[in-house]
Motif scaffolding. Structure first.
Motif, mmCIF file in Angstrom:
data_model
loop_
_atom_site.group_PDB
_atom_site.id
_atom_site.type_symbol
_atom_site.label_atom_id
_atom_site.label_comp_id
_atom_site.label_asym_id
_atom_site.label_seq_id
_atom_site.Cartn_x
_atom_site.Cartn_y
_atom_site.Cartn_z
ATOM 1 N N TRP A 198 0.828 -1.218 0.000
ATOM 2 C CA TRP A 198 0.000 0.000 0.000
ATOM 3 C C TRP A 198 0.858 1.262 0.000
ATOM 4 N N TRP A 199 1.824 1.326 0.898
ATOM 5 C CA TRP A 199 2.672 2.516 0.957
ATOM 6 C C TRP A 199 3.545 2.637 -0.280
ATOM 7 N N GLY A 200 3.979 1.542 -0.856
ATOM 8 C CA GLY A 200 4.717 1.590 -2.098
ATOM 9 C C GLY A 200 3.883 2.159 -3.226
ATOM 10 N N TYR A 201 2.646 1.723 -3.280
ATOM 11 C CA TYR A 201 1.725 2.251 -4.297
ATOM 12 C C TYR A 201 1.515 3.744 -4.119
ATOM 13 N N MET A 202 1.339 4.181 -2.865
ATOM 14 C CA MET A 202 1.125 5.604 -2.590
ATOM 15 C C MET A 202 2.353 6.430 -2.988
ATOM 16 N N LEU A 203 3.558 5.941 -2.662
ATOM 17 C CA LEU A 203 4.779 6.677 -3.004
ATOM 18 C C LEU A 203 4.974 6.781 -4.515
ATOM 19 N N ILE A 204 4.718 5.670 -5.204
ATOM 20 C CA ILE A 204 4.867 5.688 -6.665
ATOM 21 C C ILE A 204 3.856 6.642 -7.299
ATOM 22 N N SER A 205 2.642 6.697 -6.732
ATOM 23 C CA SER A 205 1.612 7.606 -7.253
ATOM 24 C C SER A 205 2.020 9.058 -7.064
ATOM 25 N N ILE A 249 12.326 3.645 -5.318
ATOM 26 C CA ILE A 249 11.289 3.068 -4.436
ATOM 27 C C ILE A 249 11.293 1.544 -4.529
ATOM 28 N N LEU A 250 11.395 1.019 -5.764
ATOM 29 C CA LEU A 250 11.417 -0.433 -5.928
ATOM 30 C C LEU A 250 12.671 -1.050 -5.320
ATOM 31 N N GLY A 251 13.814 -0.346 -5.438
ATOM 32 C CA GLY A 251 15.055 -0.839 -4.839
ATOM 33 C C GLY A 251 14.974 -0.916 -3.330
#
Length: 288
Positions: free
Chosen positions: A21-28, A37-39
């Motif tokens: 969820w937080w990864g999705y929010m940061l990428i958005s 972010i992926l690293g």
């Protein structure tokens, strides 16, 4: 022990869901930093997975130890109650009936055998505890191993079989002397012979051999019993380890005997190996 595992896996699922969820929010919010972010997420997942695996391994180890201790307590209870009940019955019979001297002496001999069984159990528990706490010093002396093995065999010998068949067939080379802890090595011989008897059918032959070969002293204890699966051979010397569950196992024992054998022999720089006997059973060989 199921509840901790449920909580453990629920926590992992929750943490991974939050990460996604937080990864999705940061990428958005910051699509230009997708690689960073992926690293970071990959590194977090790797560290998290290693930690979860380590924690799972520790919890699983504790669960197995808990089960082994439970089995140990059940087996010790049975091991104590059985000879005590037998001794009580014989003494009550002696006290309430006017028995002939021969029959009374027979009952007394059986009581003494049960007492020796209790004594072996207590000695095993005390020795295992001292080994675990590293409080036993293993005092060394020069002694006659042939006489020791012969004494143990004679004490455990059973001659009440059909056709006067001996349960233990001993081939002991005389006057073999070694330097070691006589008490601890007596426990080694006793545990190996008792195990062979325990896992054999009534009146099935157990072979005990003591001999010199190529400058070494060999002690072999062979039975024609149920044998040991290859998958179990690497674990039979672990403390409390026994195949199966005490609720379903018919053979008596505490899971301490072979643990004591391995620990004592390690202190004497001796080796022990187990192999299959032919056509059935197991052979334990100790080399000094």
């Amino acid at each position: 022990m199921k509840r901790p595992f449920v909580i453990f896996y629920a926590t992992i699922i929750y943490a991974l869901a939050q990460l996604v969820w937080w990864g999705y929010m940061l990428i958005s919010l910051q699509p230009n930093h997708l690689g960073m972010i992926l690293g970071e997420a990959s590194m977090f997942v790797l560290v998290f997975a290693l930690g979860a695996w380590s924690l799972h391994k520790s919890v699983n180890k504790e669960r197995r130890l808990h089960e082994q201790k439970r089995n140990f307590l059940l087996s010790v209870t049975h091991e104590l109650k059985s000879p005590l009940a037998s001794i009580k019955l014989y003494l009550q019979t002696i006290g309430k009936r006017d028995l002939e001297k021969k029959q009374m002496m027979n009952f007394i001999d059986k009581c003494l055998l049960d007492i020796e069984r209790l004594d072996d159990l207590v000695e095993n528990m005390l020795l295992a505890s001292k080994i675990e706490n590293q409080s036993y010093t293993f005092p060394k002396e020069n002694f006659n191993l042939s006489a020791l093995v012969d004494s143990v065999v004679n004490r455990l010998q059973i001659n009440k079989c059909d056709f006067n068949q001996q349960l233990i067939n001993a081939e002991i080379e005389p006057k073999i002397e070694i330097t070691g802890d006589k008490f601890a090595l007596s426990s080694v011989v006793t545990n190996l012979v008792e195990n062979a008897i325990k896992y054999s059918k009534p009146c099935e032959e157990v072979a005990v051999k003591l001999f010199r070969k190529d400058g070494n002293v060999h002690l072999q204890v062979a039975d024609r019993g149920i044998g040991i699966a290859d998958t179990e051979k690497g674990r039979i010397f672990d403390r409390f380890y026994r195949v199966g569950s005490e609720d379903t196992r018919n053979t008596k024992g505490t899971g301490l005997g072979l643990y004591i054998v391995k620990q004592v022999l390690d202190k004497h720089e001796a080796s022990i190996h187990v192999r299959d006997n032919k056509p059935a059973g197991s052979v334990f060989e100790v080399v000094f």
